[in-house]
Design a protein around this motif. Structure first.
Motif, PDB file in Angstrom:
ATOM      1  N   LEU A  49       7.804   0.000   0.455  1.00 28.97           N
ATOM      2  CA  LEU A  49       6.799   0.888   1.032  1.00 28.97           C
ATOM      3  C   LEU A  49       5.395   0.371   0.750  1.00 28.97           C
ATOM      4  CD1 LEU A  49       8.250   4.225  -0.385  1.00 28.97           C
ATOM      5  CD2 LEU A  49       8.350   3.521   2.009  1.00 28.97           C
ATOM      6  N   PHE A  53       2.942   5.106   1.641  1.00 29.10           N
ATOM      7  CA  PHE A  53       4.328   5.524   1.860  1.00 29.10           C
ATOM      8  C   PHE A  53       4.771   5.287   3.303  1.00 29.10           C
ATOM      9  CE2 PHE A  53       2.934   7.877  -1.857  1.00 29.10           C
ATOM     10  CZ  PHE A  53       3.928   7.552  -2.752  1.00 29.10           C
ATOM     11  N   ARG A  54       4.412   4.121   3.818  1.00 26.12           N
ATOM     12  CA  ARG A  54       4.891   3.658   5.116  1.00 26.12           C
ATOM     13  C   ARG A  54       5.860   2.517   4.828  1.00 26.12           C
ATOM     14  NH1 ARG A  54       3.891   6.180   9.745  1.00 26.12           N
ATOM     15  NH2 ARG A  54       3.612   4.211  10.819  1.00 26.12           N
ATOM     16  N   THR A  90       7.082   8.110   7.765  1.00 22.08           N
ATOM     17  CA  THR A  90       6.994   6.857   7.001  1.00 22.08           C
ATOM     18  C   THR A  90       6.996   5.636   7.917  1.00 22.08           C
ATOM     19  OG1 THR A  90       9.399   6.609   6.760  1.00 22.08           O
ATOM     20  CG2 THR A  90       8.244   7.881   5.049  1.00 22.08           C
ATOM     21  N   SER A  92       9.604   5.022   9.851  1.00 20.08           N
ATOM     22  CA  SER A  92      10.987   4.570   9.843  1.00 20.08           C
ATOM     23  C   SER A  92      11.817   5.340  10.865  1.00 20.08           C
ATOM     24  CB  SER A  92      11.578   4.745   8.438  1.00 20.08           C
ATOM     25  OG  SER A  92      12.822   4.066   8.339  1.00 20.08           O
ATOM     26  N   ASN A 144       3.732  11.748   4.259  1.00 21.55           N
ATOM     27  CA  ASN A 144       4.493  10.507   4.147  1.00 21.55           C
ATOM     28  C   ASN A 144       5.327  10.491   2.868  1.00 21.55           C
ATOM     29  OD1 ASN A 144       3.097   9.853   6.443  1.00 21.55           O
ATOM     30  ND2 ASN A 144       2.085   8.070   5.589  1.00 21.55           N
ATOM     31  N   SER A 147       8.210  12.847   3.336  1.00 21.29           N
ATOM     32  CA  SER A 147       9.197  12.243   4.237  1.00 21.29           C
ATOM     33  C   SER A 147       9.970  11.132   3.537  1.00 21.29           C
ATOM     34  CB  SER A 147       8.498  11.697   5.487  1.00 21.29           C
ATOM     35  OG  SER A 147       9.430  11.108   6.357  1.00 21.29           O
ATOM     36  N   PHE A 148       9.277  10.337   2.725  1.00 22.76           N
ATOM     37  CA  PHE A 148       9.934   9.284   1.958  1.00 22.76           C
ATOM     38  C   PHE A 148      11.023   9.876   1.080  1.00 22.76           C
ATOM     39  CE2 PHE A 148       9.465   7.608  -2.508  1.00 22.76           C
ATOM     40  CZ  PHE A 148      10.404   6.605  -2.395  1.00 22.76           C
TER      41      PHE A 148
END
Length: 177
Positions: A49, A53-54, A90, A92, A144, A147-148
């Protein structure tokens, strides 16, 4: 001293200190090397990541595994936590998460003499109440981040298998496990 004491109590015990991959390889590599001098195994956690948090590309797991083995060629590496979220905030998806599982196995095959253990985290996505508790604990107020943590499971919170769980089963079966 702690490592020696632990080994006296249980001579077969493998001693290590769990550290994030970015800490081992970048942010705290000198400190981590010092800690790992007394260890029997290198224990690592890895979630590819960015600081926001991407997700990074699923294939980046290959570079991380290679770097870990290169940095610690004399010690077995244990991935105590390895995960990739599937949540849209994120960047994803369930497909990317499955791609990560497949990439991790492919990389593990290349480094199987050094990487002795991988724990894919978690089996199920975490419920909202748990994510709220984590958010409070870590003092993070980020969609984010939520979501992570909330989408790391290989199955959703209701128990439906995501493509990543199917990938895990297929990759395990392909290796006779």
């Amino acid at each position: 001293d702690t490592s020696n004491f632990a080994r006296k109590i249980d001579p077969g015990l493998k001693v290590g200190c769990k550290i994030m991959a970015k800490g081992l390889l970048k942010n705290a590599s000198n400190y981590s090397k010092q800690l790992n001098r007394s260890s029997d195994v290198v224990m690592v956690t890895h979630y590819p990541l960015t600081e926001q948090f991407r997700v990074e590309h699923p294939d980046t797991v290959d570079r991380t595994m290679q770097d870990m083995v290169h940095l610690y060629p004399e010690k077995p590496v244990y991935f105590m936590e390895l995960g990739y979220p599937s949540g849209k905030p994120t960047g994803s998806s369930e497909g990317k998460q499955a791609e990560f599982i497949r990439a991790a196995f492919k990389s593990w095959d290349k480094e199987k003499d050094h990487i002795k253990f991988i724990c894919f985290v978690w089996l199920y996505d975490r419920p909202d109440r748990e994510i709220k508790a984590y958010r409070k604990y870590y003092k993070m107020n980020s969609a984010n981040f939520e979501s992570f943590l909330g989408s790391l499971g290989l199955c959703d919170a209701r128990g439906r298998e995501k493509p990543s769980f199917k990938a895990l089963k297929e990759e395990s079966k392909n290796r006779g496990w």
